[in-house]
Design an enzyme around this catalytic site. Structure first.
Site, PDB file in Angstrom:
ATOM      1  N   THR A  18     -13.196  32.503  21.968  1.00 37.04           N
ATOM      2  CA  THR A  18     -14.306  31.607  21.647  1.00 37.04           C
ATOM      3  C   THR A  18     -15.010  32.051  20.366  1.00 37.04           C
ATOM      4  O   THR A  18     -15.471  31.241  19.571  1.00 37.04           O
ATOM      5  CB  THR A  18     -15.339  31.612  22.799  1.00 37.04           C
ATOM      6  OG1 THR A  18     -14.666  31.425  24.034  1.00 37.04           O
ATOM      7  CG2 THR A  18     -16.373  30.508  22.638  1.00 37.04           C
ATOM      8  N   ARG A  22     -12.219  40.020  20.612  1.00 38.88           N
ATOM      9  CA  ARG A  22     -13.054  40.970  21.361  1.00 38.88           C
ATOM     10  C   ARG A  22     -12.182  41.775  22.298  1.00 38.88           C
ATOM     11  O   ARG A  22     -11.384  41.205  23.044  1.00 38.88           O
ATOM     12  CB  ARG A  22     -14.096  40.237  22.186  1.00 38.88           C
ATOM     13  CG  ARG A  22     -15.062  39.500  21.318  1.00 38.88           C
ATOM     14  CD  ARG A  22     -16.463  39.573  21.846  1.00 38.88           C
ATOM     15  NE  ARG A  22     -17.276  38.756  20.964  1.00 38.88           N
ATOM     16  CZ  ARG A  22     -18.143  37.863  21.377  1.00 38.88           C
ATOM     17  NH1 ARG A  22     -18.333  37.687  22.665  1.00 38.88           N
ATOM     18  NH2 ARG A  22     -18.838  37.163  20.510  1.00 38.88           N
ATOM     19  N   SER A 113     -21.244  40.668  20.302  1.00 37.46           N
ATOM     20  CA  SER A 113     -22.390  39.863  20.702  1.00 37.46           C
ATOM     21  C   SER A 113     -23.246  40.543  21.769  1.00 37.46           C
ATOM     22  O   SER A 113     -23.757  41.635  21.566  1.00 37.46           O
ATOM     23  CB  SER A 113     -21.900  38.490  21.143  1.00 37.46           C
ATOM     24  OG  SER A 113     -22.980  37.643  21.385  1.00 37.46           O
ATOM     25  N   HIS A 114     -23.332  39.921  22.931  1.00 39.20           N
ATOM     26  CA  HIS A 114     -24.209  40.390  24.005  1.00 39.20           C
ATOM     27  C   HIS A 114     -23.503  41.363  24.942  1.00 39.20           C
ATOM     28  O   HIS A 114     -24.096  41.791  25.922  1.00 39.20           O
ATOM     29  CB  HIS A 114     -24.676  39.173  24.797  1.00 39.20           C
ATOM     30  CG  HIS A 114     -23.508  38.309  25.168  1.00 39.20           C
ATOM     31  ND1 HIS A 114     -22.849  37.535  24.225  1.00 39.20           N
ATOM     32  CD2 HIS A 114     -22.836  38.150  26.311  1.00 39.20           C
ATOM     33  CE1 HIS A 114     -21.841  36.924  24.803  1.00 39.20           C
ATOM     34  NE2 HIS A 114     -21.810  37.284  26.066  1.00 39.20           N
ATOM     35  N   LYS A 126     -14.787  39.069  13.738  1.00 43.39           N
ATOM     36  CA  LYS A 126     -14.420  37.680  13.476  1.00 43.39           C
ATOM     37  C   LYS A 126     -14.580  37.375  11.991  1.00 43.39           C
ATOM     38  O   LYS A 126     -15.269  38.103  11.261  1.00 43.39           O
ATOM     39  CB  LYS A 126     -15.239  36.719  14.326  1.00 43.39           C
ATOM     40  CG  LYS A 126     -16.691  36.606  13.944  1.00 43.39           C
ATOM     41  CD  LYS A 126     -17.367  35.523  14.786  1.00 43.39           C
ATOM     42  CE  LYS A 126     -18.835  35.438  14.405  1.00 43.39           C
ATOM     43  NZ  LYS A 126     -19.552  34.424  15.157  1.00 43.39           N
ATOM     44  N   ASP A 278     -30.102  38.893  21.216  1.00 39.48           N
ATOM     45  CA  ASP A 278     -28.972  39.667  21.735  1.00 39.48           C
ATOM     46  C   ASP A 278     -28.446  40.698  20.737  1.00 39.48           C
ATOM     47  O   ASP A 278     -29.048  40.928  19.688  1.00 39.48           O
ATOM     48  CB  ASP A 278     -27.845  38.726  22.177  1.00 39.48           C
ATOM     49  CG  ASP A 278     -27.098  38.122  21.002  1.00 39.48           C
ATOM     50  OD1 ASP A 278     -27.726  37.932  19.937  1.00 39.48           O
ATOM     51  OD2 ASP A 278     -25.889  37.850  21.131  1.00 39.48           O
ATOM     52  N   ASP A 280     -26.165  40.881  18.417  1.00 35.24           N
ATOM     53  CA  ASP A 280     -25.968  40.555  17.000  1.00 35.24           C
ATOM     54  C   ASP A 280     -26.970  39.521  16.492  1.00 35.24           C
ATOM     55  O   ASP A 280     -26.827  39.017  15.368  1.00 35.24           O
ATOM     56  CB  ASP A 280     -24.536  40.066  16.759  1.00 35.24           C
ATOM     57  CG  ASP A 280     -24.205  38.826  17.557  1.00 35.24           C
ATOM     58  OD1 ASP A 280     -24.742  38.669  18.671  1.00 35.24           O
ATOM     59  OD2 ASP A 280     -23.415  38.000  17.070  1.00 35.24           O
ATOM     60  N   ASP A 282     -27.775  36.386  17.380  1.00 34.14           N
ATOM     61  CA  ASP A 282     -27.604  34.929  17.337  1.00 34.14           C
ATOM     62  C   ASP A 282     -28.145  34.231  18.583  1.00 34.14           C
ATOM     63  O   ASP A 282     -28.514  33.064  18.528  1.00 34.14           O
ATOM     64  CB  ASP A 282     -26.144  34.525  17.047  1.00 34.14           C
ATOM     65  CG  ASP A 282     -25.152  35.090  18.034  1.00 34.14           C
ATOM     66  OD1 ASP A 282     -25.556  35.884  18.908  1.00 34.14           O
ATOM     67  OD2 ASP A 282     -23.960  34.743  17.912  1.00 34.14           O
ATOM     68  N   ARG A 283     -28.226  34.961  19.712  1.00 34.93           N
ATOM     69  CA  ARG A 283     -28.770  34.327  20.927  1.00 34.93           C
ATOM     70  C   ARG A 283     -30.276  34.531  21.034  1.00 34.93           C
ATOM     71  O   ARG A 283     -30.826  35.460  20.425  1.00 34.93           O
ATOM     72  CB  ARG A 283     -28.140  34.943  22.169  1.00 34.93           C
ATOM     73  CG  ARG A 283     -26.683  34.632  22.305  1.00 34.93           C
ATOM     74  CD  ARG A 283     -26.162  35.109  23.635  1.00 34.93           C
ATOM     75  NE  ARG A 283     -24.763  34.678  23.753  1.00 34.93           N
ATOM     76  CZ  ARG A 283     -24.111  34.571  24.882  1.00 34.93           C
ATOM     77  NH1 ARG A 283     -24.696  34.872  26.023  1.00 34.93           N
ATOM     78  NH2 ARG A 283     -22.856  34.161  24.897  1.00 34.93           N
ATOM     79  N   THR A 345     -17.199  24.251  23.841  1.00 35.88           N
ATOM     80  CA  THR A 345     -17.960  25.504  23.787  1.00 35.88           C
ATOM     81  C   THR A 345     -17.521  26.353  22.590  1.00 35.88           C
ATOM     82  O   THR A 345     -16.332  26.477  22.316  1.00 35.88           O
ATOM     83  CB  THR A 345     -17.732  26.275  25.099  1.00 35.88           C
ATOM     84  OG1 THR A 345     -18.295  25.504  26.148  1.00 35.88           O
ATOM     85  CG2 THR A 345     -18.362  27.648  25.065  1.00 35.88           C
ATOM     86  N   GLU A 364     -26.342  25.451  22.453  1.00 37.55           N
ATOM     87  CA  GLU A 364     -25.485  25.692  23.612  1.00 37.55           C
ATOM     88  C   GLU A 364     -26.336  26.229  24.748  1.00 37.55           C
ATOM     89  O   GLU A 364     -27.334  26.924  24.513  1.00 37.55           O
ATOM     90  CB  GLU A 364     -24.429  26.743  23.284  1.00 37.55           C
ATOM     91  CG  GLU A 364     -23.421  26.312  22.252  1.00 37.55           C
ATOM     92  CD  GLU A 364     -22.228  27.258  22.240  1.00 37.55           C
ATOM     93  OE1 GLU A 364     -21.233  26.936  22.907  1.00 37.55           O
ATOM     94  OE2 GLU A 364     -22.295  28.309  21.592  1.00 37.55           O
ATOM     95  N   SER A 366     -25.745  28.631  26.493  1.00 41.25           N
ATOM     96  CA  SER A 366     -25.617  30.084  26.553  1.00 41.25           C
ATOM     97  C   SER A 366     -26.633  30.762  25.630  1.00 41.25           C
ATOM     98  O   SER A 366     -26.305  31.701  24.926  1.00 41.25           O
ATOM     99  CB  SER A 366     -24.198  30.484  26.193  1.00 41.25           C
ATOM    100  OG  SER A 366     -23.822  29.876  24.966  1.00 41.25           O
ATOM    101  N   LYS A 377     -25.474  30.346  15.334  1.00 39.70           N
ATOM    102  CA  LYS A 377     -26.715  30.225  16.079  1.00 39.70           C
ATOM    103  C   LYS A 377     -27.650  31.331  15.609  1.00 39.70           C
ATOM    104  O   LYS A 377     -27.195  32.324  15.032  1.00 39.70           O
ATOM    105  CB  LYS A 377     -26.470  30.239  17.576  1.00 39.70           C
ATOM    106  CG  LYS A 377     -25.677  31.388  18.083  1.00 39.70           C
ATOM    107  CD  LYS A 377     -25.231  31.093  19.503  1.00 39.70           C
ATOM    108  CE  LYS A 377     -24.412  32.250  20.031  1.00 39.70           C
ATOM    109  NZ  LYS A 377     -23.161  31.832  20.616  1.00 39.70           N
TER     110      LYS A 377
END
Ligand code: G1P
Ligand code: ZN
Length: 544
Positions: A18, A22, A113-114, A126, A278, A280, A282-283, A345, A364, A366, A377
């Site tokens: 996604t 990872r 990420s998280h 990525k 989070d 990185d 973005d959340r 997603t 999203e 998430s 994001k």
């Protein structure tokens, strides 16, 4: 300084998911593993797109060694210029911004990420394209293809490159510039929002923020933007020292992992707004005093109140959400007479819509929201949206939510994750639902009747590309839904995500807890997918 052609062999499983590749960090620490993937990225870049690349990561364990190796490979491949964040740190939205501002050909983002970081924990990489967007599937497929046939990579041995801000190095044909991790991003935020207005509301005592950086990359961004520029008291900026293992925690901003902030926000002493971000950056999680805002509602309320946000003064043009995200946004879009796109997603599916100016706001379920200023994001940006709305509307978050639900109905939303499953079992749960399609249609859950069962596939309206098999949907007669899909970001066993949405239009029934409200639907979802029968799991691992 010699360029070496290092002989190597393909590794299996270097297919980006996604959000990039990872894996457990020890997989990345194997000799050649990361080098192969980075060389595959370079090989997949057309010759004219090797001028300038951005490199940065969320600072998790192995970030430093990975960046040193990436620089050695980029120098050996003759990339003309590489911009690196100081100390190797850049939040994901800051990478996206830097690519755009510097007109780079793309960037390499190091993050899982998280997911937790540290020895034995997770790592990721990525590639983002020249518009700052996570590479679309055509590019990730090309990278994957390269990883499967790779026989050698190019590398020069460099002295340890010190990533102090302002440093500049020249090796062979490559210039490496070390840039301030925060400055360009903070300047962009100052263009998009009315900092004076937010600052004076905070100084006047009508607005305040408590922010939890979860020991992750947004710490320095929060200190500069919320603290220095907006005047938030430093004691309200929690866990703002970035640590390689995120303090041993899960840097995932939700009610489970950002529990301390959530609980503080439920007390009388809480400021009007609480937020977390989070690993990185973005959340985001948004919580008002005594009022949790589900990410789907946060997106819908930002759309509803977009005129409070200077970036959107000229209007939104269109909005987009990922398919499992609640339909609250659709109802706001309809009232504003705006097109609302439904994508698979993963943030990469918003890229074309944003590039073509079809939408200006996306999100999203998430815990991700962002606008057309970057192609990722953006956690800190979302907090600035909420500060802008609160400074302008002068209402509490709880009041804004109540008002929204009364006007548009409430999408009671939650997600049940069944983690740690053997991949075959996970896949079978989705097939189970589909194979029951005929008998499910017409069956009931409480007062709702199943109207349709289908598989979501998406055709990109800009380039016509098709993404099939993007989740199984059970749709009820009142537009409530259950959606099933498999996670594409895990590093070991499979996860089935079950998304539950019930639309409550009666305002006297809108004040309940979403997790409690969705219990019956959650059991129905488990039953029709035979999750317990197949896996023994009567309950999900996590409910958010
Ligand atoms: C998850 C989220 C998805 C998000 C991605 C990257 O992916 O569900 O919305 O874009 O993380 O943050 P998944 O594990 O579900 O494939
Ligand atoms: Zn993230």
């Amino acid at each position: 300084m010699d360029v070496q052609a290092v002989a190597t062999q393909p590794f299996s499983g270097q297919k980006p998911g996604t959000s990039g590749l990872r894996k457990k960090v020890d997989v990345f620490q194997q000799p050649h593993y990361l080098a192969n993937f980075v060389q595959a990225i370079v090989n997949a870049l057309p010759a004219g797109q090797r001028r300038r690349l951005v490199v940065g990561g969320d600072g998790r364990y192995f970030n430093d060694q990975a960046i040193q190796l990436i620089l050695e490979i980029l120098v050996a491949n003759g990339i003309a210029e590489v911009l690196v964040g100081a100390d190797g740190l850049l939040s994901t939205p800051a990478v996206s911004n830097l690519i755009r501002q510097s007109k780079a050909d793309g960037g390499i983002v190091l993050s899982a990420s998280h997911n937790p970081g540290g020895p034995g924990k997770d790592f990721g990489i990525k590639f983002n394209n020249a518009s700052g967007s996570p590479a679309p599937e055509s590019v990730t497929d090309a990278i994957y293809h390269q990883t499967q046939s790779i026989t050698e990579y190019r590398r020069v041995e460099l002295p340890a490159v010190k990533l102090a801000v302002g440093s500049q190095y020249r090796f062979l044909e490559t210039t490496i510039k070390v840039v301030d991790s925060v400055a360009d991003y903070a300047a962009l935020m100052q263009q998009l929002f009315d900092f004076d207005r937010i600052k004076s509301a905070i100084a006047g005592g009508s607005l305040d923020l408590c922010f939890d950086a979860m020991h992750a990359v947004t710490g320095p961004y929060a200190r500069r933007i919320f603290g220095d520029l907006l005047g938030v008291d430093p004691v309200q900026l929690r866990n703002c020292t970035a640590l390689a293992d995120f303090g041993g925690g899960h840097p995932d901003p939700n009610r489970v992992y950002a529990r301390d902030l959530y609980e503080f926000m439920m007390t009388e002493q809480a400021p009007p707004l609480g937020a977390a971000s989070d690993g990185d950056g973005d959340r985001n999680m948004i919580v008002g005093r005594g009022a949790f805002v589900s990410p789907s509602d946060s997106l819908a309320l930002i759309a509803q109140h977009h005129t409070s946000i200077p970036q959107f003064a000229a209007g939104l043009k269109g909005v987009a959400r990922s398919m499992p995200t609640s339909t609250a946004l659709d109802r706001v879009a309809q009232s504003l007479n705006l097109p609302c796109y439904e994508t698979p997603t993963g943030w990469k599916f918003f890229g074309n819509l944003l590039d073509d100016g079809l939408v200006r706001l996306c999100g999203e379920e998430s815990f991700g929201t962002s606008g057309d200023h970057v192609r990722e994001k953006d956690g800190v940006w979302t907090v600035l949206c909420w500060l802008s709305i609160l400074a302008d509307r002068r209402q509490s978050v709880a009041d804004l939510l109540r008002q929204h639900w009364t006007e548009f109905g409430r999408s009671y939303y939650c997600r049940h994750d069944y983690e740690g499953l053997p991949p075959d079992q996970a896949q079978e749960t989705l097939e189970q639902v589909l194979s029951q399609r005929d008998s499910l249609i017409g069956s009931r859950c409480g007062s709702m009747t199943v109207a349709d069962v289908n598989v979501f596939s998406y055709q990109d309206p800009v380039d016509g590309s098709v993404a099939d098999n993007q989740g199984v949907r059970v749709i009820f007669d009142d537009e409530s839904r259950v959606v099933y899909r498999l996670s594409g970001t895990g590093t070991d066993a499979a996860t089935v995500r079950v998304y539950l949405e019930q639309i409550e239009r009666e305002s006297t029934r809108q004040g309940q807890d979403a997790i409690v409200y969705n219990e019956v639907l959650g059991r129905f979802a488990n039953h029709i997918a035979a999750i317990e029968a197949r896996t023994g799991m009567a309950e999900p691992t996590v409910k958010t």
